[in-house]
Design a protein around this motif. Sequence first.
Motif, PDB file in Angstrom:
ATOM      1  N   GLU A 188       0.814  -1.212   0.000  1.00 17.96           N
ATOM      2  CA  GLU A 188       0.000   0.000   0.000  1.00 17.96           C
ATOM      3  C   GLU A 188       0.849   1.265   0.000  1.00 17.96           C
ATOM      4  N   ARG A 189       2.138   1.149   0.285  1.00 23.20           N
ATOM      5  CA  ARG A 189       3.053   2.293   0.192  1.00 23.20           C
ATOM      6  C   ARG A 189       3.546   2.503  -1.234  1.00 23.20           C
ATOM      7  N   GLY A 190       3.206   1.582  -2.118  1.00 21.99           N
ATOM      8  CA  GLY A 190       3.648   1.684  -3.500  1.00 21.99           C
ATOM      9  C   GLY A 190       4.936   0.955  -3.799  1.00 21.99           C
ATOM     10  N   ASP A 191       5.425   0.184  -2.855  1.00 23.73           N
ATOM     11  CA  ASP A 191       6.631  -0.614  -3.103  1.00 23.73           C
ATOM     12  C   ASP A 191       6.289  -1.778  -4.022  1.00 23.73           C
ATOM     13  N   ILE A 192       7.045  -1.940  -5.092  1.00 22.99           N
ATOM     14  CA  ILE A 192       6.815  -3.025  -6.048  1.00 22.99           C
ATOM     15  C   ILE A 192       7.734  -4.184  -5.684  1.00 22.99           C
ATOM     16  N   LEU A 193       7.157  -5.214  -5.102  1.00 25.26           N
ATOM     17  CA  LEU A 193       7.938  -6.352  -4.617  1.00 25.26           C
ATOM     18  C   LEU A 193       8.209  -7.369  -5.713  1.00 25.26           C
ATOM     19  N   ALA A 194       7.335  -7.432  -6.702  1.00 19.32           N
ATOM     20  CA  ALA A 194       7.513  -8.370  -7.820  1.00 19.32           C
ATOM     21  C   ALA A 194       6.766  -7.833  -9.026  1.00 19.32           C
ATOM     22  N   ASN A 195       7.335  -8.075 -10.205  1.00 19.27           N
ATOM     23  CA  ASN A 195       6.672  -7.656 -11.448  1.00 19.27           C
ATOM     24  C   ASN A 195       7.232  -8.508 -12.579  1.00 19.27           C
ATOM     25  N   VAL A 196       6.661  -9.690 -12.772  1.00 16.66           N
ATOM     26  CA  VAL A 196       7.178 -10.654 -13.749  1.00 16.66           C
ATOM     27  C   VAL A 196       6.154 -10.839 -14.871  1.00 16.66           C
ATOM     28  N   ARG A 197       6.633 -11.152 -16.069  1.00 16.92           N
ATOM     29  CA  ARG A 197       5.708 -11.332 -17.192  1.00 16.92           C
ATOM     30  C   ARG A 197       6.357 -12.153 -18.294  1.00 16.92           C
ATOM     31  N   ARG A 198       5.495 -12.642 -19.187  1.00 14.66           N
ATOM     32  CA  ARG A 198       5.913 -13.355 -20.383  1.00 14.66           C
ATOM     33  C   ARG A 198       5.125 -12.783 -21.567  1.00 14.66           C
ATOM     34  N   THR A 199       5.756 -12.799 -22.747  1.00 11.39           N
ATOM     35  CA  THR A 199       5.135 -12.221 -23.941  1.00 11.39           C
ATOM     36  C   THR A 199       4.958 -13.290 -25.008  1.00 11.39           C
ATOM     37  N   PHE A 200       3.746 -13.351 -25.568  1.00 13.44           N
ATOM     38  CA  PHE A 200       3.503 -14.239 -26.707  1.00 13.44           C
ATOM     39  C   PHE A 200       3.985 -13.534 -27.966  1.00 13.44           C
ATOM     40  N   ILE A 201       4.927 -14.143 -28.668  1.00 16.34           N
ATOM     41  CA  ILE A 201       5.521 -13.535 -29.862  1.00 16.34           C
ATOM     42  C   ILE A 201       5.173 -14.376 -31.075  1.00 16.34           C
ATOM     43  N   SER A 202       4.483 -13.779 -32.016  1.00 22.37           N
ATOM     44  CA  SER A 202       4.093 -14.477 -33.243  1.00 22.37           C
ATOM     45  C   SER A 202       5.178 -14.312 -34.305  1.00 22.37           C
ATOM     46  N   PRO A 203       5.146 -15.126 -35.375  1.00 22.74           N
ATOM     47  CA  PRO A 203       6.159 -15.020 -36.433  1.00 22.74           C
ATOM     48  C   PRO A 203       6.079 -13.675 -37.153  1.00 22.74           C
ATOM     49  N   PRO A 204       7.173 -13.226 -37.796  1.00 24.76           N
ATOM     50  CA  PRO A 204       7.154 -11.975 -38.564  1.00 24.76           C
ATOM     51  C   PRO A 204       6.039 -11.979 -39.604  1.00 24.76           C
ATOM     52  N   GLY A 205       5.388 -10.852 -39.756  1.00 28.04           N
ATOM     53  CA  GLY A 205       4.307 -10.734 -40.729  1.00 28.04           C
ATOM     54  C   GLY A 205       2.958 -11.176 -40.221  1.00 28.04           C
TER      55      GLY A 205
END
Length: 347
Positions: free
Chosen positions: A22-39
């Motif tokens: 609640e103080r705004g401390d970011i304890l974790a921020n993880v993610r993954r991105t779906f990447i499609s082929p070019p075009g």
Amino acid sequence: MAKLSMGLEGSANKVGVGIVTERGDILANVRRTFISPPGQGFLPRETAKHHQKHIVPLIAEALKQASIGPEQLDCVCFTQGPGMGGPLCSVAVAARTVAQLWKKPLIPVNHCVAHIEMGRLVTGVSDPVVLYVSGGNTQVISFTQGRYRIFGETIDIAVGNCLDRLARLIHLSNDPSPGYQIEQMAKQGKQLIELPYIVKGMDVSFSGLLSFMEEQLDDWLTRCGYSEADLCFSLQETVFSMLVEVTERAMAHCGQKDVLVVGGVGCNERLQSMVQVMAQERGGQAFCTDERFCIDNGAMIAWTGLLQYLHGGSKDILETGCTQRYRTDAVPIPWRCCDDSQYFTNP
């Protein structure tokens, strides 16, 4: 002890989990991105499967990164909309499941509001005009009368979608994102091609410009001597100029000097510099963040959900259905009536 919130984001091709205090401390921020082929773009079904594969490992990774257990959380938050139906529902199911398993309140969050609140948190700006630019949304926003009001927006496709479409036309890589590839190639552009500039009052339009580029693409590259870098450079200069114009008009109307740029396209350094020049000429400042917070992430959902939770915003599980069309101005913002200073930190 400070209250803790977990946020799950999955409205488009990125799935993320964040944990904040609640103080705004970011304890974790993880993610993954779906990447499609070019075009190619990313389709809802394939993206949903990607999110389903990664959401549980990401929850475990976030808890480990934050060095906490589920019992220490005060609430679980998730993106209710707007976004793509399949990905939204996949992450919502995960949020409902862990909230019931851990016996925690469940908080549905508006994706657009979360971008704004995350930007305000990490930059410390109190009351700016907001330029929200992403793959699915383009809006100029200001807070008034208890809500974020939309003063201008795209009347067809979002600016990020427009940039992504050009990337697909010239087969640029989608890794890490087509918009990033456009930005890097634009730095090599030397010739500015005159493109349709479509501003209608406070709104902008990109579909006609994109259709024009599609029609002229072969001639430009084969007969006129323009390079793909020139196309990227020209598109950026044109669409960003349109955005800066309507943002400045909103600032004049609202009597505000500062601008906050949020959303995935907000990472673009050229856009940031153009907005900064405009704001400085008006005696103000542009506030921008990097890819950690501009791009969709779980921390922004956790933070905004925690603000809602602290103001009585938890919902029964039967009220947590996803909606692909969830307007920014449909959400009451009770926490803006409080002293802003308690919410700002610099992670």
